[in-house]
Design a protein around this motif. Structure first.
Motif, PDB file in Angstrom:
ATOM      1  N   TRP A   1       0.783  -1.249   0.066  1.00 33.80           N
ATOM      2  CA  TRP A   1       0.012   0.175   0.053  1.00 33.80           C
ATOM      3  C   TRP A   1       0.912   1.176   0.166  1.00 33.80           C
ATOM      4  CZ3 TRP A   1      -4.376   1.558  -1.529  1.00 33.80           C
ATOM      5  CH2 TRP A   1      -5.462   0.617  -1.543  1.00 33.80           C
ATOM      6  N   PHE A   2       1.848   1.184   0.816  1.00 37.57           N
ATOM      7  CA  PHE A   2       2.700   2.415   0.984  1.00 37.57           C
ATOM      8  C   PHE A   2       4.062   2.333   0.098  1.00 37.57           C
ATOM      9  CE2 PHE A   2       0.051   2.350   4.821  1.00 37.57           C
ATOM     10  CZ  PHE A   2      -0.548   3.491   4.488  1.00 37.57           C
ATOM     11  N   ASN A   3       4.432   1.479  -0.879  1.00 39.97           N
ATOM     12  CA  ASN A   3       5.429   1.469  -1.767  1.00 39.97           C
ATOM     13  C   ASN A   3       6.703   1.450  -1.095  1.00 39.97           C
ATOM     14  OD1 ASN A   3       3.740   1.341  -4.239  1.00 39.97           O
ATOM     15  ND2 ASN A   3       3.608   3.617  -4.193  1.00 39.97           N
ATOM     16  N   ARG A   4       6.816   0.640  -0.008  1.00 37.06           N
ATOM     17  CA  ARG A   4       8.145   0.390   0.687  1.00 37.06           C
ATOM     18  C   ARG A   4       9.135   0.090  -0.029  1.00 37.06           C
ATOM     19  NH1 ARG A   4      10.925  -2.837   4.640  1.00 37.06           N
ATOM     20  NH2 ARG A   4      11.631  -1.989   6.406  1.00 37.06           N
ATOM     21  N   ASP A   5      10.116   0.870  -0.259  1.00 36.71           N
ATOM     22  CA  ASP A   5      11.387   0.649  -1.020  1.00 36.71           C
ATOM     23  C   ASP A   5      12.571  -0.100  -0.097  1.00 36.71           C
ATOM     24  OD1 ASP A   5      12.922   2.317   0.397  1.00 36.71           O
ATOM     25  OD2 ASP A   5      12.503   3.775  -1.222  1.00 36.71           O
ATOM     26  N   GLU A   6      13.642  -0.570  -0.787  1.00 37.81           N
ATOM     27  CA  GLU A   6      14.667  -1.251  -0.371  1.00 37.81           C
ATOM     28  C   GLU A   6      15.363  -0.602   1.000  1.00 37.81           C
ATOM     29  OE1 GLU A   6      16.371   1.249  -3.637  1.00 37.81           O
ATOM     30  OE2 GLU A   6      14.595  -0.162  -3.417  1.00 37.81           O
ATOM     31  N   ASN A   7      15.193   0.718   0.983  1.00 37.04           N
ATOM     32  CA  ASN A   7      15.785   1.606   1.983  1.00 37.04           C
ATOM     33  C   ASN A   7      14.669   1.579   3.316  1.00 37.04           C
ATOM     34  OD1 ASN A   7      18.238   2.092   0.909  1.00 37.04           O
ATOM     35  ND2 ASN A   7      17.087   3.917  -0.260  1.00 37.04           N
ATOM     36  N   GLY A   8      13.518   1.008   2.950  1.00 35.79           N
ATOM     37  CA  GLY A   8      12.470   1.016   4.012  1.00 35.79           C
ATOM     38  C   GLY A   8      11.713   2.253   4.098  1.00 35.79           C
ATOM     39  N   ALA A   9      11.805   3.069   3.126  1.00 40.90           N
ATOM     40  CA  ALA A   9      11.068   4.278   3.096  1.00 40.90           C
ATOM     41  C   ALA A   9       9.720   4.007   2.380  1.00 40.90           C
ATOM     42  CB  ALA A   9      11.786   5.358   2.153  1.00 40.90           C
ATOM     43  N   PHE A  10       8.536   4.911   2.874  1.00 40.11           N
ATOM     44  CA  PHE A  10       7.260   4.655   2.494  1.00 40.11           C
ATOM     45  C   PHE A  10       6.975   5.858   1.429  1.00 40.11           C
ATOM     46  CE2 PHE A  10       7.018   2.336   6.336  1.00 40.11           C
ATOM     47  CZ  PHE A  10       6.925   1.363   6.052  1.00 40.11           C
ATOM     48  N   ASN A  11       5.895   5.902   0.681  1.00 41.06           N
ATOM     49  CA  ASN A  11       5.090   6.932  -0.012  1.00 41.06           C
ATOM     50  C   ASN A  11       3.872   6.751  -0.263  1.00 41.06           C
ATOM     51  OD1 ASN A  11       4.570   6.046  -2.835  1.00 41.06           O
ATOM     52  ND2 ASN A  11       6.858   5.752  -2.842  1.00 41.06           N
ATOM     53  N   MET A  12       3.183   7.756  -0.471  1.00 47.22           N
ATOM     54  CA  MET A  12       1.767   7.735  -0.497  1.00 47.22           C
ATOM     55  C   MET A  12       1.061   7.720  -2.150  1.00 47.22           C
ATOM     56  SD  MET A  12      -0.086   7.858   2.121  1.00 47.22           S
ATOM     57  CE  MET A  12      -0.086   8.314   3.820  1.00 47.22           C
ATOM     58  N   SER A  13       1.823   7.377  -2.989  1.00 42.08           N
ATOM     59  CA  SER A  13       1.655   7.450  -4.421  1.00 42.08           C
ATOM     60  C   SER A  13       0.302   6.445  -4.827  1.00 42.08           C
ATOM     61  CB  SER A  13       2.685   7.167  -5.399  1.00 42.08           C
ATOM     62  OG  SER A  13       3.238   5.972  -4.919  1.00 42.08           O
ATOM     63  N   LEU A  14       0.467   5.365  -4.061  1.00 37.63           N
ATOM     64  CA  LEU A  14      -0.574   4.108  -4.421  1.00 37.63           C
ATOM     65  C   LEU A  14      -1.869   4.664  -3.839  1.00 37.63           C
ATOM     66  CD1 LEU A  14      -1.264   1.618  -5.890  1.00 37.63           C
ATOM     67  CD2 LEU A  14      -0.729   0.230  -3.764  1.00 37.63           C
TER      68      LEU A  14
ATOM     69  N   ASP B   1      -4.992  14.027  -3.928  1.00 37.11           N
ATOM     70  CA  ASP B   1      -3.833  14.968  -4.224  1.00 37.11           C
ATOM     71  C   ASP B   1      -2.688  14.402  -3.342  1.00 37.11           C
ATOM     72  OD1 ASP B   1      -1.843  16.679  -4.385  1.00 37.11           O
ATOM     73  OD2 ASP B   1      -3.391  18.386  -4.798  1.00 37.11           O
ATOM     74  N   ALA B   2      -1.586  13.991  -4.115  1.00 38.60           N
ATOM     75  CA  ALA B   2      -0.623  13.034  -3.400  1.00 38.60           C
ATOM     76  C   ALA B   2       0.007  14.011  -2.425  1.00 38.60           C
ATOM     77  CB  ALA B   2       0.370  12.579  -4.516  1.00 38.60           C
ATOM     78  N   SER B   3      -0.102  15.437  -2.883  1.00 42.48           N
ATOM     79  CA  SER B   3       0.683  16.489  -1.880  1.00 42.48           C
ATOM     80  C   SER B   3       0.102  16.418  -0.550  1.00 42.48           C
ATOM     81  CB  SER B   3       0.930  17.893  -2.548  1.00 42.48           C
ATOM     82  OG  SER B   3      -0.462  18.279  -2.903  1.00 42.48           O
ATOM     83  N   ASP B   4      -1.302  16.434  -0.542  1.00 43.63           N
ATOM     84  CA  ASP B   4      -2.116  16.807   0.679  1.00 43.63           C
ATOM     85  C   ASP B   4      -1.983  15.189   1.478  1.00 43.63           C
ATOM     86  OD1 ASP B   4      -3.238  18.843  -0.293  1.00 43.63           O
ATOM     87  OD2 ASP B   4      -5.206  18.017  -0.945  1.00 43.63           O
TER      88      ASP B   4
END
Length: 732
Positions: A434-447, A455-458
């Motif tokens: 859901w939060f697009n976790r990457d190889e560094n363990g970081a999440f993002n809200m794009s999905l 709005d992704a920025s919101d």
């Protein structure tokens, strides 16, 4: 059991030899070899040295200290007229000192063999484990030669041969007192064509069909092996993937299940039984393939052999292997916005592909099946399920593996499934997706932004945690999207109707025989005979019992707060402690919702043109849809929303595939947004028009004998009240 262990160890030993000096099309299949070459013209040493240079060079080959090799094999054997097909995947990690870890996934069993330099063992997936005895230790306790061609054989003879218009060198020598080996090399490229090994009454041939380069070293990646025994014949089609100088300790000490889970799926359906028989019984010819076969072309061939779910999983694993690579988002970006603004417009001409991209908030679904290899028709069921398209009514949240190791039997599988889901951290993996976790363990809200039309920025967490609107957006996303993430596990059981019919026919035949001795029994005998004839006509096909188990990702306010507070990091705010904490947590859970059982009568007749395999495939795919429909009818939380295609007439693209029945009622909803928070307002109810229910089940047009003109279901309700894009949801 000892026989099974011995056989699996034998496979493991063969697969880990890493010798390039075995087999190819039978000597009997060649023309008479031309006369020997004068050693002053071309020497054995020259041929082997040119081969070494062609595959990477002596210096590079001598630097290889370890090798990890994965081989996918389709094996067909014919003994005493009986044909047997077996599929397997073998992963072998070995270094020059002789240390070994080998995993063999064959039909119905997985085994791990380990030799750590001092001791060793073989372990089966059933829990049985056998330590190496002195004989086994002696077998494995020896240095490994990865490239025997580095030392040219002594007392070898060399010939020239023209095959399919190309000249090859044939080098023949004794590997030991009883084994004769002949290696064939292209005269122009010096790569190996093939090899033949004769040992007593056994003759094996190996044809190298494709080559690829790994770490600057060329290896054969697609091979055909034919072995002739005194009593039969065996053919193996093998695809290979390799890594040089890779660490092998992780393979030695990791659990068997963990390694096997990341191996390629067992190939199935690559070689049909009829094709295998035809190939085995015909003369094996030496077909020379192109010398310039790329890694990409070979991997494409192997990839195409897998079903769609296996391809998806392989793509995920490949992406994870690439440095900085991210798993591709399998959910298409929505391009058509459907909003209920009250205007009356018609979108019923929209194609199915376009419809699947309409922007309305769907539940997300991850589907799996029980991998019970003891079940009849296992491979057909597995591939049919693996190729089944997920309904466009759901977001595709498949995170990779789709098979849960089966336990056998027909009892309730709830506990077994829950143990698997918990042990493999499936809930946490769903959140990572859901939060697009990457190889560094970081999440993002794009999905989340894409699926929720935010709005992704919101949705930036820093802003969201500091503002009323931001908190409302996060709460809305949790309730509308993340909390509506489901897992379905399918368990299939097939019964052959023809076998049942034979039993019934036998019973009726007995009645007929007895009735013939009874005064006035002619009518009974006639009825029995008619019944027997009916069982012949109606007796082909399958009864399918499909059990589906439904789970929902647990996501409430407390869970969300803990996630954002304890685990959230992004690219601009990396935190090793939070990354490690998320890796080790078992906080996230799936809750069991319930199960449904469907029984399908896949009817066929004695006049059918469908094979058993086709009938089983049809039944498997239909069961996927039917059971989703039953789960939606039973469990309110799982009911999906569907947009109306038009308001006058009232119609939507759902039908029998979704479990529609006459009399079904739906509420019509308008979406309302209040400062970022979503709610739904009921504006009326509609009812299915029983005369216009769309039959969109798999292969429905063939079952009905004609294509349908309508690809939607009509509903009865108030006219001029509803609009295209309004959402409907079942209420009974």
């Amino acid at each position: 059991m000892k026989t099974i262990i011995t056989y699996l160890v034998f496979i493991s030993a063969i697969s880990t030899a890493f010798a390039e000096d075995i087999i190819e099309p039978s000597r009997a299949d060649f023309e008479v070899l031309e006369s020997k070459i004068d050693s002053s013209e071309v020497s054995v040493q020259m041929v082997f040295e040119n081969y070494i240079n062609a595959i990477g060079g002596r210096e590079k080959l001598e630097q290889v200290g370890s090798m990890v090799k994965e081989e996918s094999m389709n094996i067909v054997s014919v003994f005493s007229g009986t044909e047997t097909i077996m599929n397997s995947v073998v992963l072998t990690a070995r270094d020059k000192s002789g240390k070994l870890a080998s995993i063999v996934k064959a039909d119905g069993v997985t085994t791990k063999t380990v030799y750590n330099g001092n001791s060793g063992y073989t372990e089966l997936s059933t829990g049985f484990k056998m330590d190496f005895d002195e004989n086994m230790l002696a077998l494995y306790d020896k240095p490994v030669v990865f490239f025997p061609e580095l030392n040219a054989p002594e007392n070898a003879e060399i010939y020239v041969k023209t095959i399919n218009g190309k000249e090859v060198f044939a080098v023949s020598y004794k590997a030991d007192d009883i084994t004769e080996v002949t290696s064939y090399f292209y005269k122009d490229s010096w790569l190996k064509v093939s090899e033949t090994m004769i040992n007593g009454d056994t003759e094996s041939t190996m044809k190298y069909q494709d080559w690829a380069e790994y770490n600057g070293i060329k290896i054969p990646v697609k091979t055909m092996i034919v072995t002739n025994f005194e009593t039969g014949k065996m053919m193996t089609e093998m695809s290979t993937k390799i890594e040089f100088n890779a660490p092998i300790n992780s393979y030695i000490f990791s659990p068997m299940e963990e390694i096997a889970k990341n191996m390629a799926a067992i190939p199935s359906g690559v070689m049909s039984a009829s094709m295998a028989s035809e190939t085995l019984l015909s003369n094996t010819s030496l077909a020379l393939s192109s010398d310039n076969v790329s890694v990409e072309s070979m991997e494409e061939v192997s990839f195409d052999m897998l079903n769609k779910r296996e391809q998806h999983y392989k793509s995920i694993l490949q992406a994870l292997e690439n440095e900085g690579g991210e798993v591709a988002n399998t959910t298409s970006l929505a391009t058509i916005t459907v909003e209920s603004d009250g205007e009356k417009y018609d979108i019923d001409k929209v194609s199915r592909d376009e419809l699947s991209e309409m922007k309305y908030r769907r539940s997300s679904l991850y589907t799996l099946m029980l991998d019970d290899q003891t079940r009849e028709h296992y491979h057909i069921i597995k591939d049919a399920f693996g190729n089944t398209e997920l309904s466009e009514k759901f977001n595709n949240h498949n995170i990779g593996p789709y098979l849960i190791p089966g336990t056998g039997g027909e009892k309730d599988q709830t506990e077994h499934i829950e143990n698997y889901l918990n042990a493999n951290g499936v809930a946490k993996s769903l959140i990572s997706r859901w939060f697009n976790r990457d190889e560094n363990g970081a999440f993002n809200m794009s999905l989340v932004a894409e699926r929720g039309q935010y709005d992704a920025s919101d949705l930036n967490v820093k802003v969201a945690m500091e503002s009323k609107r931001g908190r409302a957006l996060l709460q809305d996303a949790g309730e509308e999207l993340i909390g509506n993430t489901f897992v379905i596990v399918y368990d299939y059981k097939y019964t052959d109707k023809e076998e049942q019919a034979k039993k019934t026919g036998g019973f009726l035949n007995a009645i007929s025989t007895v009735a013939s001795f009874v005064p006035g029994g002619e009518n009974i005998a006639t009825i029995a005979s008619l019944g027997e004839a009916a069982s012949d006509v109606l007796g082909k096909g399958y009864f399918v019992r499909t059990t589906t188990y439904l789970y929902q990702l647990f996501w409430d306010e407390e869970t969300a707060n803990k996630f954002y507070t304890d685990f959230w990091i992004d690219e601009s705010n990396l935190d090793d402690n939070k990354e490690a904490k998320f890796e080790s947590t078992d906080f996230f859970k799936l809750k069991y919702v319930g199960s449904e059982v469907s029984r399908n009568n896949l009817q066929s007749t004695i006049f059918t043109s469908k094979t058993d395999e086709e009938l089983i495939e049809i039944a498997t795919i239909r069961a996927v849809d039917k059971n989703i429909g039953k789960l939606q009818r039973t469990f309110e939380d799982f009911r999906v929303k569907t947009p109306l295609l038009s308001g006058d007439p009232i119609k939507a693209k759902i039908g029998l595939k979704e479990g529609l029945e006459k009399g079904d009622k739906f509420e019509v909803l308008e979406q309302v947004l209040d400062d970022g928070k979503t709610s739904y307002k009921r504006i009326g109810t509609i009812k299915v028009d029983r005369r216009h229910i769309w039959d969109n089940t798999f292969m429905a047009e063939e079952a009905d004998g004609a294509l349908q003109n309508e690809d939607y279901t009509l509903f009865k309700g108030s006219s001029n009240k509803y609009a295209s894009g309004m959402l409907i949801r079942q209420i009974n």
